[in-house]
Design an enzyme around this catalytic site. Structure first.
Site, PDB file in Angstrom:
ATOM      1  N   ARG A 166     -26.096  10.900 -10.498  1.00 50.27           N
ATOM      2  CA  ARG A 166     -25.589  10.055  -9.409  1.00 50.27           C
ATOM      3  C   ARG A 166     -26.701   9.747  -8.413  1.00 50.27           C
ATOM      4  O   ARG A 166     -26.904   8.597  -8.027  1.00 50.27           O
ATOM      5  CB  ARG A 166     -24.415  10.747  -8.723  1.00 50.27           C
ATOM      6  CG  ARG A 166     -23.060  10.504  -9.359  1.00 50.27           C
ATOM      7  CD  ARG A 166     -23.015  10.795 -10.864  1.00 50.27           C
ATOM      8  NE  ARG A 166     -21.686  10.656 -11.403  1.00 50.27           N
ATOM      9  CZ  ARG A 166     -20.808  11.652 -11.487  1.00 50.27           C
ATOM     10  NH1 ARG A 166     -21.145  12.871 -11.080  1.00 50.27           N
ATOM     11  NH2 ARG A 166     -19.603  11.441 -11.993  1.00 50.27           N
ATOM     12  N   ASP A 169     -24.691  10.009 -16.871  1.00 54.01           N
ATOM     13  CA  ASP A 169     -23.354   9.681 -16.392  1.00 54.01           C
ATOM     14  C   ASP A 169     -23.226   8.166 -16.338  1.00 54.01           C
ATOM     15  O   ASP A 169     -24.131   7.439 -16.771  1.00 54.01           O
ATOM     16  CB  ASP A 169     -23.075  10.322 -15.026  1.00 54.01           C
ATOM     17  CG  ASP A 169     -21.620  10.746 -14.886  1.00 54.01           C
ATOM     18  OD1 ASP A 169     -20.731   9.866 -14.949  1.00 54.01           O
ATOM     19  OD2 ASP A 169     -21.357  11.952 -14.726  1.00 54.01           O
ATOM     20  N   TRP A 172     -22.358  18.169  -7.099  1.00 52.05           N
ATOM     21  CA  TRP A 172     -22.303  16.760  -7.489  1.00 52.05           C
ATOM     22  C   TRP A 172     -22.887  15.918  -6.360  1.00 52.05           C
ATOM     23  O   TRP A 172     -22.741  16.252  -5.184  1.00 52.05           O
ATOM     24  CB  TRP A 172     -20.864  16.351  -7.806  1.00 52.05           C
ATOM     25  CG  TRP A 172     -20.265  17.189  -8.891  1.00 52.05           C
ATOM     26  CD1 TRP A 172     -19.417  18.254  -8.750  1.00 52.05           C
ATOM     27  CD2 TRP A 172     -20.488  17.060 -10.298  1.00 52.05           C
ATOM     28  NE1 TRP A 172     -19.099  18.787  -9.981  1.00 52.05           N
ATOM     29  CE2 TRP A 172     -19.742  18.065 -10.946  1.00 52.05           C
ATOM     30  CE3 TRP A 172     -21.249  16.174 -11.066  1.00 52.05           C
ATOM     31  CZ2 TRP A 172     -19.741  18.223 -12.333  1.00 52.05           C
ATOM     32  CZ3 TRP A 172     -21.248  16.326 -12.451  1.00 52.05           C
ATOM     33  CH2 TRP A 172     -20.499  17.335 -13.066  1.00 52.05           C
ATOM     34  N   THR A 173     -23.534  14.803  -6.717  1.00 51.72           N
ATOM     35  CA  THR A 173     -24.382  14.141  -5.725  1.00 51.72           C
ATOM     36  C   THR A 173     -23.980  12.707  -5.401  1.00 51.72           C
ATOM     37  O   THR A 173     -24.809  11.916  -4.951  1.00 51.72           O
ATOM     38  CB  THR A 173     -25.846  14.161  -6.193  1.00 51.72           C
ATOM     39  OG1 THR A 173     -25.967  13.443  -7.432  1.00 51.72           O
ATOM     40  CG2 THR A 173     -26.356  15.575  -6.362  1.00 51.72           C
ATOM     41  N   GLU A 174     -22.712  12.344  -5.592  1.00 58.86           N
ATOM     42  CA  GLU A 174     -22.306  10.994  -5.210  1.00 58.86           C
ATOM     43  C   GLU A 174     -22.681  10.679  -3.763  1.00 58.86           C
ATOM     44  O   GLU A 174     -23.145   9.585  -3.457  1.00 58.86           O
ATOM     45  CB  GLU A 174     -20.794  10.809  -5.395  1.00 58.86           C
ATOM     46  CG  GLU A 174     -20.347  10.714  -6.835  1.00 58.86           C
ATOM     47  CD  GLU A 174     -19.931  12.053  -7.401  1.00 58.86           C
ATOM     48  OE1 GLU A 174     -20.404  13.097  -6.894  1.00 58.86           O
ATOM     49  OE2 GLU A 174     -19.142  12.066  -8.357  1.00 58.86           O
ATOM     50  N   TYR A 209     -17.365  24.254  -5.838  1.00 61.66           N
ATOM     51  CA  TYR A 209     -17.997  22.941  -5.822  1.00 61.66           C
ATOM     52  C   TYR A 209     -18.676  22.776  -4.466  1.00 61.66           C
ATOM     53  O   TYR A 209     -18.019  22.597  -3.438  1.00 61.66           O
ATOM     54  CB  TYR A 209     -16.963  21.836  -6.047  1.00 61.66           C
ATOM     55  CG  TYR A 209     -16.760  21.465  -7.497  1.00 61.66           C
ATOM     56  CD1 TYR A 209     -16.898  22.417  -8.506  1.00 61.66           C
ATOM     57  CD2 TYR A 209     -16.443  20.166  -7.868  1.00 61.66           C
ATOM     58  CE1 TYR A 209     -16.720  22.080  -9.833  1.00 61.66           C
ATOM     59  CE2 TYR A 209     -16.274  19.815  -9.194  1.00 61.66           C
ATOM     60  CZ  TYR A 209     -16.411  20.776 -10.178  1.00 61.66           C
ATOM     61  OH  TYR A 209     -16.239  20.431 -11.495  1.00 61.66           O
ATOM     62  N   ASP A 261     -15.610  15.742 -20.317  1.00 58.42           N
ATOM     63  CA  ASP A 261     -14.546  15.690 -19.307  1.00 58.42           C
ATOM     64  C   ASP A 261     -14.159  14.243 -19.015  1.00 58.42           C
ATOM     65  O   ASP A 261     -14.879  13.301 -19.350  1.00 58.42           O
ATOM     66  CB  ASP A 261     -15.003  16.373 -18.013  1.00 58.42           C
ATOM     67  CG  ASP A 261     -16.205  15.686 -17.383  1.00 58.42           C
ATOM     68  OD1 ASP A 261     -17.114  15.292 -18.131  1.00 58.42           O
ATOM     69  OD2 ASP A 261     -16.239  15.528 -16.152  1.00 58.42           O
ATOM     70  N   GLU A 262     -13.031  14.083 -18.370  1.00 58.48           N
ATOM     71  CA  GLU A 262     -12.594  12.825 -17.764  1.00 58.48           C
ATOM     72  C   GLU A 262     -12.873  11.623 -18.665  1.00 58.48           C
ATOM     73  O   GLU A 262     -13.658  10.734 -18.314  1.00 58.48           O
ATOM     74  CB  GLU A 262     -13.282  12.652 -16.399  1.00 58.48           C
ATOM     75  CG  GLU A 262     -12.889  13.739 -15.413  1.00 58.48           C
ATOM     76  CD  GLU A 262     -13.598  13.595 -14.074  1.00 58.48           C
ATOM     77  OE1 GLU A 262     -13.014  14.022 -13.065  1.00 58.48           O
ATOM     78  OE2 GLU A 262     -14.730  13.070 -14.029  1.00 58.48           O
ATOM     79  N   ASP A 300     -20.412  20.388  -3.256  1.00 52.17           N
ATOM     80  CA  ASP A 300     -20.339  19.087  -2.590  1.00 52.17           C
ATOM     81  C   ASP A 300     -19.116  19.004  -1.682  1.00 52.17           C
ATOM     82  O   ASP A 300     -19.024  18.122  -0.830  1.00 52.17           O
ATOM     83  CB  ASP A 300     -20.303  17.956  -3.614  1.00 52.17           C
ATOM     84  CG  ASP A 300     -19.298  18.205  -4.729  1.00 52.17           C
ATOM     85  OD1 ASP A 300     -19.394  19.244  -5.377  1.00 52.17           O
ATOM     86  OD2 ASP A 300     -18.426  17.338  -4.955  1.00 52.17           O
ATOM     87  N   HIS A 320     -17.895   9.112 -19.374  1.00 51.73           N
ATOM     88  CA  HIS A 320     -19.047   9.134 -18.458  1.00 51.73           C
ATOM     89  C   HIS A 320     -20.287   8.579 -19.146  1.00 51.73           C
ATOM     90  O   HIS A 320     -21.385   9.126 -19.008  1.00 51.73           O
ATOM     91  CB  HIS A 320     -19.296  10.556 -17.951  1.00 51.73           C
ATOM     92  CG  HIS A 320     -18.298  11.026 -16.931  1.00 51.73           C
ATOM     93  ND1 HIS A 320     -18.177  10.469 -15.681  1.00 51.73           N
ATOM     94  CD2 HIS A 320     -17.345  12.005 -16.998  1.00 51.73           C
ATOM     95  CE1 HIS A 320     -17.206  11.082 -15.012  1.00 51.73           C
ATOM     96  NE2 HIS A 320     -16.687  12.001 -15.791  1.00 51.73           N
ATOM     97  N   TRP A 369     -13.477  24.152 -14.875  1.00 48.17           N
ATOM     98  CA  TRP A 369     -13.673  23.536 -13.556  1.00 48.17           C
ATOM     99  C   TRP A 369     -12.380  23.186 -12.856  1.00 48.17           C
ATOM    100  O   TRP A 369     -12.354  23.011 -11.638  1.00 48.17           O
ATOM    101  CB  TRP A 369     -14.549  22.294 -13.684  1.00 48.17           C
ATOM    102  CG  TRP A 369     -13.902  21.067 -14.269  1.00 48.17           C
ATOM    103  CD1 TRP A 369     -13.767  20.775 -15.588  1.00 48.17           C
ATOM    104  CD2 TRP A 369     -13.335  19.960 -13.559  1.00 48.17           C
ATOM    105  NE1 TRP A 369     -13.145  19.562 -15.757  1.00 48.17           N
ATOM    106  CE2 TRP A 369     -12.874  19.032 -14.515  1.00 48.17           C
ATOM    107  CE3 TRP A 369     -13.169  19.652 -12.202  1.00 48.17           C
ATOM    108  CZ2 TRP A 369     -12.256  17.829 -14.178  1.00 48.17           C
ATOM    109  CZ3 TRP A 369     -12.558  18.450 -11.866  1.00 48.17           C
ATOM    110  CH2 TRP A 369     -12.112  17.558 -12.836  1.00 48.17           C
TER     111      TRP A 369
END
Length: 489
Positions: A72, A101, A398-400, A347, A237-238, A349, A172, A322
């Site tokens: 990210r 991602d 996580w770095t959004e 987490y 994931d996702e 973040d 992703h 997670w």
């Protein structure tokens, strides 16, 4: 990794069960020397002294990890080397690099140069989370060359840190599809693919074809060459099934494979690479959706992750749990090793306080006290043989909304110091008065007496215990704060 440190009138001696144990003993010796020992050059006129002491020590868990999301927001190579030093100073021994991602592909693959020529760069970046109307219109990106990776891995190995790469699939994957549109579901895509410039979960997923499998096998062949460690993370994931449901080709492929609908394509991808890695002596690691419920949108912290308890996965597959405890419990009982990294607890973040001064507030409030009270072993497994399947824990960043080193420091520290003590010594470790509250007060005293000064010497821009400095705040940039969810049963 166990060691014994003896300091007597004759000097200091460290003995370890192996080289790693001696190295961790040296970190304890460094702590005893005081904060000045963490500077890169000695201060003039400094006289070193040590207390007479005997320390016999060993870690509770074999996997004491930290995940850094470089997809990210990209962390340059020198920043990764700095993280390795910080992990080693805290006796953390796994660096999980989230390399790919929707928003970027960060690893040079020699046979597929477009992955970094195209996939490593996005045209702009949203400032804040999805509710924010603000944009940084500068292109963002970067990647690690093959020699960068060799340097990172070697530097980490000298400090007894294992680097675990993550190459995300089948979801992703929008950055990869932007570079190679043939990887995606062309008959269900709307518009030309591009590296995503927003946050969340993209519906662009890999097409379930033999050509896509061969492409990613080629990617992983180079990954195995560059990363010699036992573990390779495939994400998993996702993975929304929207495109597969719209795609006649994907529906036909699911039928051809004898699957129960297109959502089962997710497990087909995971099982393929589980077998592929096992044949080469490596172990697949994946987020808890690999247990059987990976098709779908973004998981919430309360998701079960139980699925079919990993039906079809080989015995070596490892689950990164997670979304809560249930996935870990199901995986451990099914005979899979588990790394605990539940969103609610670790987490980094997520915001550290409920006040308005927290920069770009994300997720739940998780204080230093909360992290110090984290127990990686779910109570459902405590006292059972399956508890041994919990091989450790990992804190994820996580770095959004974490755009640079100072921002990452703020989110990680001092909470990563609390996490490091938990995974080495146990929940609420540290001696002092009886009970958790007493142990936590002792931890706070030790932080104030020495460890904040060590972080200062290391140049870490941590969050002060009194709250953020004015330059650490980011007023006016919308985040995505969550209210406290119900406790898991």
């Amino acid at each position: 990794e166990g060691y014994r440190l003896d300091v007597t009138g004759d000097g200091a001696e460290i003995r370890g069960g192996a080289a790693a144990g001696v190295f961790w003993g040296a970190q304890t010796l460094r702590q005893l020397l005081g904060p000045a020992a963490y500077r890169r050059a000695p201060l003039p006129g400094r006289a070193w002294s040590l207390p007479y002491v005997r320390v016999a020590d060993a870690p509770r868990f074999a996997w004491r990890g930290f995940m850094l999301d470089t997809a990210r927001h990209f962390t340059p190579k020198d920043g990764v080397l700095r993280w390795i030093d910080l992990l080693a100073a805290h006796k953390l021994n796994v660096l999980h690099l989230h390399l790919t991602d929707d928003q970027g592909w960060r690893l040079e693959i020699a046979r597929f140069p477009r992955l970094t020529e195209v996939g490593a760069w996005r045209r702009r970046t949203r400032l804040g989370h999805r509710a924010s109307p603000l944009w940084d219109v500068r292109p963002h990106g970067g990647f690690y060359s093959r020699d960068d990776v060799r340097e990172i891995v070697a530097y980490a190995a000298e400090r007894h840190v294992t680097v675990v790469p993550e190459i995300d699939l089948p979801g992703h994957s929008q950055a990869a599809i932007a570079a190679h549109p043939e990887l995606g579901n062309a008959d269900a895509r709307e518009g030309a693919p591009r590296v995503w410039d927003d946050w969340g979960v993209s519906t662009d997923v890999l097409a379930p074809t033999e050509a896509v499998l061969r492409f990613y096998e080629g990617v992983f062949e180079e990954v195995l060459e560059l990363f010699p460690g036992e573990f390779v993370h495939i994400g998993g994931d996702e993975c929304p099934g929207d495109q597969w449901r719209r795609s006649p080709a994907a529906r036909a492929r699911a039928a051809e494979l004898g699957l129960d609908g297109v959502d089962a394509l997710h497990g087909w991808f995971v099982r393929h690479f589980d077998r592929w890695l096992a044949e080469r002596g490596r172990r697949l690691v994946g987020w808890d959706e690999i247990l059987g419920d990976g098709a779908g949108g973004a998981g919430e912290a309360g998701g079960t992750g139980a699925g079919a308890a990993g039906a079809g996965l080989g015995p070596g597959a490892v689950v990164s749990s997670w979304r809560g405890r249930a996935g870990a419990v199901a995986a451990a009982r099914a005979g899979h090793d588990v790394v605990m990294c539940p969103e609610r607890e670790v987490y980094l973040d997520h915001r550290q306080d409920g006040g308005e001064d927290e920069p770009v507030p994300i997720g739940y409030v998780r204080t230093l006290r909360d992290v110090y009270g984290f127990d990686p072993v779910p109570p459902e497994l405590a006292g059972t043989g399956a508890a041994e399947r919990v091989v450790g824990a990992q804190a994820n960043l996580w770095t959004e909304v974490v755009e640079d080193q100072r921002r990452a420091d703020y989110q990680a520290f001092p909470r990563l110091a609390a996490f490091a003590e938990v995974v080495w010594s146990g929940p609420g470790a540290g001696g002092g008065e009886d009970g958790f509250e007493g142990r936590f007060r002792d931890f706070e005293r030790r932080m104030a007496a020495a460890h904040y000064a060590r972080l200062d010497a290391l140049g870490v821009a941590y969050r002060p215990p009194s709250g953020p400095y004015p330059w650490q705040r980011r007023p006016g940039i919308a985040g995505r704060p969550f209210e406290e969810p119900p406790k898991e049963s």
